[in-house]
Motif scaffolding. Structure first.
Motif, PDB file in Angstrom:
ATOM      1  N   ALA A   1      53.165   8.497  30.263  1.00 45.62           N
ATOM      2  CA  ALA A   1      54.033   9.552  30.790  1.00 45.62           C
ATOM      3  C   ALA A   1      55.239   9.754  29.874  1.00 45.62           C
ATOM      4  O   ALA A   1      55.617  10.895  29.561  1.00 45.62           O
ATOM      5  N   GLU A   2      55.841   8.647  29.427  1.00 46.56           N
ATOM      6  CA  GLU A   2      56.962   8.745  28.485  1.00 46.56           C
ATOM      7  C   GLU A   2      56.500   9.366  27.173  1.00 46.56           C
ATOM      8  O   GLU A   2      57.228  10.142  26.554  1.00 46.56           O
ATOM      9  N   ALA A   3      55.283   9.014  26.754  1.00 50.97           N
ATOM     10  CA  ALA A   3      54.748   9.549  25.495  1.00 50.97           C
ATOM     11  C   ALA A   3      54.663  11.066  25.541  1.00 50.97           C
ATOM     12  O   ALA A   3      55.072  11.744  24.597  1.00 50.97           O
ATOM     13  N   VAL A   4      54.167  11.604  26.649  1.00 45.34           N
ATOM     14  CA  VAL A   4      54.046  13.057  26.788  1.00 45.34           C
ATOM     15  C   VAL A   4      55.429  13.704  26.724  1.00 45.34           C
ATOM     16  O   VAL A   4      55.636  14.700  26.021  1.00 45.34           O
ATOM     17  N   GLN A   5      56.402  13.131  27.420  1.00 46.66           N
ATOM     18  CA  GLN A   5      57.770  13.649  27.387  1.00 46.66           C
ATOM     19  C   GLN A   5      58.345  13.595  25.980  1.00 46.66           C
ATOM     20  O   GLN A   5      58.973  14.554  25.508  1.00 46.66           O
ATOM     21  N   GLN A   6      58.114  12.472  25.275  1.00 42.63           N
ATOM     22  CA  GLN A   6      58.652  12.302  23.924  1.00 42.63           C
ATOM     23  C   GLN A   6      57.990  13.248  22.928  1.00 42.63           C
ATOM     24  O   GLN A   6      58.639  13.731  22.012  1.00 42.63           O
ATOM     25  N   VAL A   7      56.702  13.512  23.099  1.00 40.80           N
ATOM     26  CA  VAL A   7      56.014  14.464  22.212  1.00 40.80           C
ATOM     27  C   VAL A   7      56.663  15.837  22.346  1.00 40.80           C
ATOM     28  O   VAL A   7      56.906  16.522  21.351  1.00 40.80           O
ATOM     29  N   MET A   8      56.974  16.235  23.568  1.00 37.97           N
ATOM     30  CA  MET A   8      57.608  17.533  23.791  1.00 37.97           C
ATOM     31  C   MET A   8      59.040  17.547  23.255  1.00 37.97           C
ATOM     32  O   MET A   8      59.475  18.521  22.640  1.00 37.97           O
ATOM     33  N   ALA A   9      59.780  16.469  23.473  1.00 40.62           N
ATOM     34  CA  ALA A   9      61.188  16.435  23.072  1.00 40.62           C
ATOM     35  C   ALA A   9      61.365  16.221  21.569  1.00 40.62           C
ATOM     36  O   ALA A   9      62.191  16.887  20.939  1.00 40.62           O
ATOM     37  N   LEU A  10      60.595  15.303  20.981  1.00 40.17           N
ATOM     38  CA  LEU A  10      60.804  14.913  19.593  1.00 40.17           C
ATOM     39  C   LEU A  10      59.924  15.663  18.594  1.00 40.17           C
ATOM     40  O   LEU A  10      60.218  15.677  17.405  1.00 40.17           O
ATOM     41  N   LYS A  11      58.812  16.236  19.084  1.00 41.07           N
ATOM     42  CA  LYS A  11      57.872  16.969  18.225  1.00 41.07           C
ATOM     43  C   LYS A  11      57.494  16.166  16.967  1.00 41.07           C
ATOM     44  O   LYS A  11      57.695  16.619  15.839  1.00 41.07           O
ATOM     45  N   PRO A  12      56.919  14.952  17.165  1.00 43.77           N
ATOM     46  CA  PRO A  12      56.554  14.126  16.018  1.00 43.77           C
ATOM     47  C   PRO A  12      55.375  14.737  15.249  1.00 43.77           C
ATOM     48  O   PRO A  12      54.652  15.585  15.773  1.00 43.77           O
ATOM     49  N   ASP A  13      55.197  14.276  14.017  1.00 49.64           N
ATOM     50  CA  ASP A  13      54.059  14.718  13.209  1.00 49.64           C
ATOM     51  C   ASP A  13      52.796  13.959  13.588  1.00 49.64           C
ATOM     52  O   ASP A  13      51.689  14.486  13.469  1.00 49.64           O
ATOM     53  N   VAL A  14      52.960  12.702  13.997  1.00 45.65           N
ATOM     54  CA  VAL A  14      51.840  11.825  14.346  1.00 45.65           C
ATOM     55  C   VAL A  14      52.279  10.919  15.488  1.00 45.65           C
ATOM     56  O   VAL A  14      53.456  10.581  15.598  1.00 45.65           O
ATOM     57  N   VAL A  15      51.310  10.501  16.314  1.00 40.60           N
ATOM     58  CA  VAL A  15      51.576   9.561  17.406  1.00 40.60           C
ATOM     59  C   VAL A  15      50.625   8.379  17.259  1.00 40.60           C
ATOM     60  O   VAL A  15      49.433   8.575  16.999  1.00 40.60           O
ATOM     61  N   THR A  16      51.152   7.146  17.399  1.00 41.05           N
ATOM     62  CA  THR A  16      50.269   5.985  17.562  1.00 41.05           C
ATOM     63  C   THR A  16      50.252   5.701  19.054  1.00 41.05           C
ATOM     64  O   THR A  16      51.299   5.674  19.697  1.00 41.05           O
ATOM     65  N   MET A  17      49.039   5.511  19.615  1.00 40.26           N
ATOM     66  CA  MET A  17      48.913   5.426  21.076  1.00 40.26           C
ATOM     67  C   MET A  17      48.058   4.241  21.497  1.00 40.26           C
ATOM     68  O   MET A  17      46.926   4.090  21.041  1.00 40.26           O
ATOM     69  N   ASP A  18      48.610   3.418  22.377  1.00 37.88           N
ATOM     70  CA  ASP A  18      47.854   2.335  23.002  1.00 37.88           C
ATOM     71  C   ASP A  18      46.966   2.952  24.085  1.00 37.88           C
ATOM     72  O   ASP A  18      47.198   4.084  24.520  1.00 37.88           O
ATOM     73  N   VAL A  19      45.952   2.227  24.538  1.00 37.51           N
ATOM     74  CA  VAL A  19      45.074   2.738  25.598  1.00 37.51           C
ATOM     75  C   VAL A  19      45.526   2.233  26.957  1.00 37.51           C
ATOM     76  O   VAL A  19      45.808   3.016  27.860  1.00 37.51           O
ATOM     77  N   GLU A  20      45.605   0.921  27.126  1.00 38.46           N
ATOM     78  CA  GLU A  20      45.957   0.349  28.429  1.00 38.46           C
ATOM     79  C   GLU A  20      47.471   0.279  28.575  1.00 38.46           C
ATOM     80  O   GLU A  20      48.138  -0.502  27.897  1.00 38.46           O
ATOM     81  N   MET A  21      47.991   1.140  29.468  1.00 37.62           N
ATOM     82  CA  MET A  21      49.436   1.160  29.722  1.00 37.62           C
ATOM     83  C   MET A  21      49.667   1.492  31.190  1.00 37.62           C
ATOM     84  O   MET A  21      48.823   2.130  31.822  1.00 37.62           O
ATOM     85  N   PRO A  22      50.816   1.085  31.727  1.00 36.80           N
ATOM     86  CA  PRO A  22      51.136   1.433  33.114  1.00 36.80           C
ATOM     87  C   PRO A  22      51.542   2.900  33.234  1.00 36.80           C
ATOM     88  O   PRO A  22      51.740   3.579  32.232  1.00 36.80           O
ATOM     89  N   VAL A  23      51.647   3.379  34.437  1.00 34.10           N
ATOM     90  CA  VAL A  23      52.069   4.736  34.808  1.00 34.10           C
ATOM     91  C   VAL A  23      51.008   5.764  34.405  1.00 34.10           C
ATOM     92  O   VAL A  23      50.444   6.438  35.244  1.00 34.10           O
ATOM     93  N   MET A  24      50.749   5.916  33.112  1.00 36.71           N
ATOM     94  CA  MET A  24      49.690   6.808  32.624  1.00 36.71           C
ATOM     95  C   MET A  24      49.066   6.126  31.414  1.00 36.71           C
ATOM     96  O   MET A  24      49.783   5.768  30.472  1.00 36.71           O
ATOM     97  N   ASP A  25      47.747   5.929  31.444  1.00 41.02           N
ATOM     98  CA  ASP A  25      47.111   5.242  30.315  1.00 41.02           C
ATOM     99  C   ASP A  25      47.037   6.156  29.094  1.00 41.02           C
ATOM    100  O   ASP A  25      47.314   7.348  29.155  1.00 41.02           O
ATOM    101  N   GLY A  26      46.669   5.576  27.964  1.00 36.11           N
ATOM    102  CA  GLY A  26      46.660   6.308  26.705  1.00 36.11           C
ATOM    103  C   GLY A  26      45.672   7.458  26.656  1.00 36.11           C
ATOM    104  O   GLY A  26      45.949   8.485  26.024  1.00 36.11           O
ATOM    105  N   LEU A  27      44.514   7.318  27.316  1.00 34.17           N
ATOM    106  CA  LEU A  27      43.525   8.397  27.298  1.00 34.17           C
ATOM    107  C   LEU A  27      44.024   9.621  28.073  1.00 34.17           C
ATOM    108  O   LEU A  27      43.867  10.753  27.631  1.00 34.17           O
ATOM    109  N   LYS A  28      44.649   9.370  29.222  1.00 35.04           N
ATOM    110  CA  LYS A  28      45.210  10.491  29.995  1.00 35.04           C
ATOM    111  C   LYS A  28      46.371  11.137  29.239  1.00 35.04           C
ATOM    112  O   LYS A  28      46.501  12.357  29.214  1.00 35.04           O
TER     113      LYS A  28
END
Length: 194
Positions: A38-65
């Motif tokens: 969930a934080e990742a989605v917010q940060q992608v919108m706010a920071l507009k990175p060129d690339v994201v490294t993403m874990d799969v198993e995470m709380p709140v919202m997993d990496g695949l979602k």
């Protein structure tokens, strides 16, 4: 300004380790970090990175979602970094189908020494992912095409096949191979379903 990377992992240790590794790469900078999808989605919108490294198993919202959501709202190249994303694993296939451009497995034993030994591999992946940015945006924004008509228009009859060609064709085993790379699973899905 270098290639900006958002690091997403629920482990503070892994976020710190990846951040330190990325900072050592010439032409890269860490845009920020997130501890769940969930934080990742917010940060992608706010920071507009060129690339994201993403874990799969995470709380709140997993990496695949989170990956699916990122591809929906702001398609961005994502490299999966997880103990689950080993070649052939179900999570890897799902991630690639959702739009991830590559994956690297987290080390299983001594985390720091094993991941540092993969540092060059990670750098190459991040560079390739950054260079695929326009490709990822095109696929992410691709709208579904209208289904093919049930019956195709009639075509002119084919010329008869010469006897010697027929004899040669009997030896053909009928194998077709398609190789894919970055963005391959989604492109392959479009080719096969068309």
């Amino acid at each position: 300004m270098g290639i900006r990377v958002l690091v997403v992992d629920d482990s503070a240790f892994m976020r710190k380790l990846l951040t330190e590794m990325i900072k050592e790469f010439a032409g890269f900078e860490v845009a920020g970090g997130a501890k769940n999808g969930a934080e990742a989605v917010q940060q992608v919108m706010a920071l507009k990175p060129d690339v994201v490294t993403m874990d799969v198993e995470m709380p709140v919202m997993d990496g695949l979602k989170a990956l699916a959501e990122v591809m929906r709202i702001r398609p961005t190249p994502v490299v999966m970094v997880s103990s689950l994303t080993q070649e052939g694993a179900d999570a890897t296939i799902k991630a690639l189908m959702l739009g991830a451009v590559d994956f690297i497995a987290k080390p299983s034993g001594s985390i720091s020494s094993e991941l540092v030994s993969r540092q060059n591999e990670l750098r190459v992946m991040l560079q390739a992912a950054a260079s695929s940015h326009q490709f990822v945006q095109r696929w992410g924004n691709d709208t579904p095409k209208a289904p093919l008509p049930a019956s195709r228009p009639k075509q002119a009859p084919l010329a008869p096949v010469p006897h010697e060609v027929k004899r040669a064709l009997r030896r053909v085993t009928g194998i077709c191979a398609i190789g894919t790379s970055t963005g391959g699973p989604k492109a392959l899905e479009k080719v096969i379903t068309s």
